[in-house]
Design an enzyme around this catalytic site. Structure first.
Site, PDB file in Angstrom:
ATOM      1  N   GLY A   1       0.792  -1.215   0.000  1.00  0.00           N
ATOM      2  CA  GLY A   1       0.000   0.000   0.000  1.00  0.00           C
ATOM      3  C   GLY A   1       0.827   1.269   0.000  1.00  0.00           C
ATOM      4  O   GLY A   1       0.482   2.248  -0.668  1.00  0.00           O
ATOM      5  N   THR A   2       1.936   1.275   0.747  1.00  0.00           N
ATOM      6  CA  THR A   2       2.773   2.470   0.794  1.00  0.00           C
ATOM      7  C   THR A   2       3.341   2.798  -0.579  1.00  0.00           C
ATOM      8  O   THR A   2       3.326   3.959  -1.012  1.00  0.00           O
ATOM      9  CB  THR A   2       3.912   2.281   1.812  1.00  0.00           C
ATOM     10  OG1 THR A   2       3.350   2.203   3.127  1.00  0.00           O
ATOM     11  CG2 THR A   2       4.899   3.437   1.764  1.00  0.00           C
TER      12      THR A   2
ATOM     13  N   ASN B   1      -7.700   4.390   8.674  1.00  0.00           N
ATOM     14  CA  ASN B   1      -7.127   3.220   9.331  1.00  0.00           C
ATOM     15  C   ASN B   1      -7.112   3.315  10.849  1.00  0.00           C
ATOM     16  O   ASN B   1      -6.998   2.297  11.526  1.00  0.00           O
ATOM     17  CB  ASN B   1      -5.696   2.983   8.826  1.00  0.00           C
ATOM     18  CG  ASN B   1      -4.827   4.214   8.956  1.00  0.00           C
ATOM     19  OD1 ASN B   1      -5.191   5.300   8.507  1.00  0.00           O
ATOM     20  ND2 ASN B   1      -3.666   4.075   9.561  1.00  0.00           N
TER      21      ASN B   1
ATOM     22  N   GLN C   1      -8.122  -0.097   3.780  1.00  0.00           N
ATOM     23  CA  GLN C   1      -9.027  -0.549   4.835  1.00  0.00           C
ATOM     24  C   GLN C   1     -10.468  -0.676   4.341  1.00  0.00           C
ATOM     25  O   GLN C   1     -11.367  -0.943   5.153  1.00  0.00           O
ATOM     26  CB  GLN C   1      -8.971   0.418   6.023  1.00  0.00           C
ATOM     27  CG  GLN C   1      -7.645   0.483   6.731  1.00  0.00           C
ATOM     28  CD  GLN C   1      -7.311  -0.781   7.518  1.00  0.00           C
ATOM     29  OE1 GLN C   1      -8.153  -1.660   7.706  1.00  0.00           O
ATOM     30  NE2 GLN C   1      -6.067  -0.883   7.972  1.00  0.00           N
TER      31      GLN C   1
ATOM     32  N   GLY D   1      -2.125  -6.487   0.238  1.00  0.00           N
ATOM     33  CA  GLY D   1      -2.480  -7.861   0.539  1.00  0.00           C
ATOM     34  C   GLY D   1      -2.608  -8.173   2.019  1.00  0.00           C
ATOM     35  O   GLY D   1      -3.509  -8.905   2.439  1.00  0.00           O
ATOM     36  N   HIS D   2      -1.727  -7.626   2.844  1.00  0.00           N
ATOM     37  CA  HIS D   2      -1.649  -8.116   4.213  1.00  0.00           C
ATOM     38  C   HIS D   2      -2.759  -7.613   5.121  1.00  0.00           C
ATOM     39  O   HIS D   2      -2.886  -8.066   6.266  1.00  0.00           O
ATOM     40  CB  HIS D   2      -0.273  -7.803   4.827  1.00  0.00           C
ATOM     41  CG  HIS D   2      -0.083  -6.395   5.263  1.00  0.00           C
ATOM     42  ND1 HIS D   2      -0.033  -6.029   6.587  1.00  0.00           N
ATOM     43  CD2 HIS D   2       0.095  -5.257   4.561  1.00  0.00           C
ATOM     44  CE1 HIS D   2       0.166  -4.723   6.685  1.00  0.00           C
ATOM     45  NE2 HIS D   2       0.253  -4.234   5.469  1.00  0.00           N
TER      46      HIS D   2
ATOM     47  N   THR E   1      12.030  -7.581 -11.527  1.00  0.00           N
ATOM     48  CA  THR E   1      11.416  -8.876 -11.743  1.00  0.00           C
ATOM     49  C   THR E   1      10.191  -9.042 -10.849  1.00  0.00           C
ATOM     50  O   THR E   1      10.260  -8.839  -9.635  1.00  0.00           O
ATOM     51  CB  THR E   1      12.422 -10.006 -11.446  1.00  0.00           C
ATOM     52  OG1 THR E   1      13.570  -9.836 -12.275  1.00  0.00           O
ATOM     53  CG2 THR E   1      11.806 -11.371 -11.691  1.00  0.00           C
TER      54      THR E   1
ATOM     55  N   CYS F   1       1.539   1.914  11.681  1.00  0.00           N
ATOM     56  CA  CYS F   1       2.611   2.580  10.947  1.00  0.00           C
ATOM     57  C   CYS F   1       3.281   3.653  11.789  1.00  0.00           C
ATOM     58  O   CYS F   1       4.379   4.099  11.475  1.00  0.00           O
ATOM     59  CB  CYS F   1       2.056   3.198   9.664  1.00  0.00           C
ATOM     60  SG  CYS F   1       1.273   1.994   8.579  1.00  0.00           S
TER      61      CYS F   1
END
Length: 387
Positions: free
Chosen positions: A75-76, A157, A185, A206-207, A243, A331
């Site tokens: 996200g960052t 958040n 969120q 994803g997390h 990659t 964060c």
């Protein structure tokens, strides 16, 4: 009070455990697709196929075409690419960059927007008036200044506050200004259809939805107004060279698919659990406040303002009792600085913040022990600071 057994995890807004389905998708990719997706041989083509299947899956889950999906490392990075990518585009075009944000954005947006100011441009922050996002101030800025980008998160958040993205988007469209929204969120927490969303750029990771850390995506209607932050290859439209993480993309795609599909039922379940805990805590803790309680909120976050308490002491007490929680954004952990979000919503207020964020690890039976443990931890914390 003895510790809760088993412990209760209430920090899903910080991160979530990887779902078995996600782990299986990643394991299959790691075992079968070790080739470089940019290679022309069979191993490379197999990896490329898995990568593009993941892209198509994310696109289908959000109701867009695959060419709108760009994979990132979280996200960052997606927030940075949306904001800084636009700033660099404007600088390249000889335009003075001007980014408008809400006062409650994630630091990935706020600090990126500050780069515009440091490079001779502008960063305008829109605050809250009478407890609500100041749409009139936004419209005045759009009308008078015609900024290059507006960035307003979908769900905050720290508090779960749902910003009025539909109204913000309409104002931006009316004035021809692109809108970016950090939806980290929101995805999987509140039902929404990207195809009908008013945003031009959307961040997800994803997390936060039971996927792997270090994965994310930027969804865009038009990547042409962005410039890269990294250099050294042509991958991901040249905007994210390097990659590709094929296994991470496969895991992200499965996490997004499940989160979006389950959002209506899971939102209702988490909302009922949050409300039960909220009602119990307000009855047990005199003077407690639900942060952003009078505004629309996502169902998975409960943020409390606790006058006279100390957040660090309270969190330590909860940890000792077997409850994982936070004082606000993970964060900003380790920082004693006051929350910018709470300062915007409650200027001059010194109440300690406690964030309980619910998810798949929680059940309705958790409500009563959580209320008891939190209330007792608050009582002990307040007794330490009482004269």
């Amino acid at each position: 009070m003895p510790g809760i057994s088993p412990p209760i995890y209430l920090d899903h807004a910080a991160t979530t455990p990887v779902r078995p389905e996600v782990a299986a998708a990643m394991s299959a990719s790691l075992a079968e697709d070790f080739g470089n997706p940019s290679s022309g041989h069979a191993w490379g083509r197999r990896a490329r196929g898995r990568l593009e299947a993941a892209r198509a899956s994310v696109a289908a889950s959000l109701g867009v075409t695959p060419d709108r999906v760009l994979f990132t490392r979280g996200g960052t990075e997606s927030d940075n690419l949306a904001v800084l990518g636009r700033i660099r585009h404007d600088l390249e075009a000889g335009v003075v960059p001007h980014v408008v944000t809400s006062a409650v954005e994630h630091p990935a947006v706020l600090e990126a927007a500050e780069r515009a100011r440091r490079e001779g441009g502008r960063h305008t922050v829109i605050g809250f008036r009478a407890g609500a996002f100041d749409l009139d101030a936004l419209e005045g800025t759009l009308r008078d200044d015609r900024p290059g980008l507006v960035s307003c998160m979908w769900v905050n958040n720290e508090t779960g506050l749902v910003l009025p993205i539909a109204e913000i988007g309409l104002l931006c469209r009316r004035h021809g200004v692109p809108l970016h929204s950090d939806a980290v969120q929101a995805v999987g927490k509140i039902p929404f259809e990207w195809a009908e969303a008013p945003a031009d750029l959307l961040t997800l990771t994803g997390h936060k939805i039971y996927g792997p850390k270090g994965t994310g995506a930027l969804i865009a209607r038009d990547f042409g107004t962005l410039r890269p932050l990294h250099f050294g290859g042509g991958q991901e439209r040249g905007l994210r060279p390097g990659t590709e993480d094929v296994a991470g993309a496969a895991g992200l795609a499965e996490a997004v698919r499940l989160a979006v599909a389950e959002a209506p039922a899971e939102s209702a379940r988490l909302g009922a659990l949050r409300d039960a805990v909220e009602t119990g805590l307000l009855a047990r803790i005199p003077g407690a406040r639900v942060n952003a309680g009078s505004l629309p909120r996502a169902p998975h976050i409960l943020s409390l303002g606790l006058p006279g308490a100390d957040s660090d002491t309270l969190l330590a007490a909860l940890d000792a009792s077997g409850i994982a929680a936070s004082g606000g954004s993970a964060c900003a952990s380790g920082s004693s600085a006051p929350s910018g979000t709470l300062a915007a919503l409650y200027p001059g207020d010194g109440a300690a913040a406690l964030r309980l964020s619910f998810g798949r690890l929680n059940r309705s039976r958790d409500a009563a022990p959580v209320v008891l443990a939190v209330a007792e931890a608050v009582d002990r914390t307040l007794s330490l600071v009482s004269p």
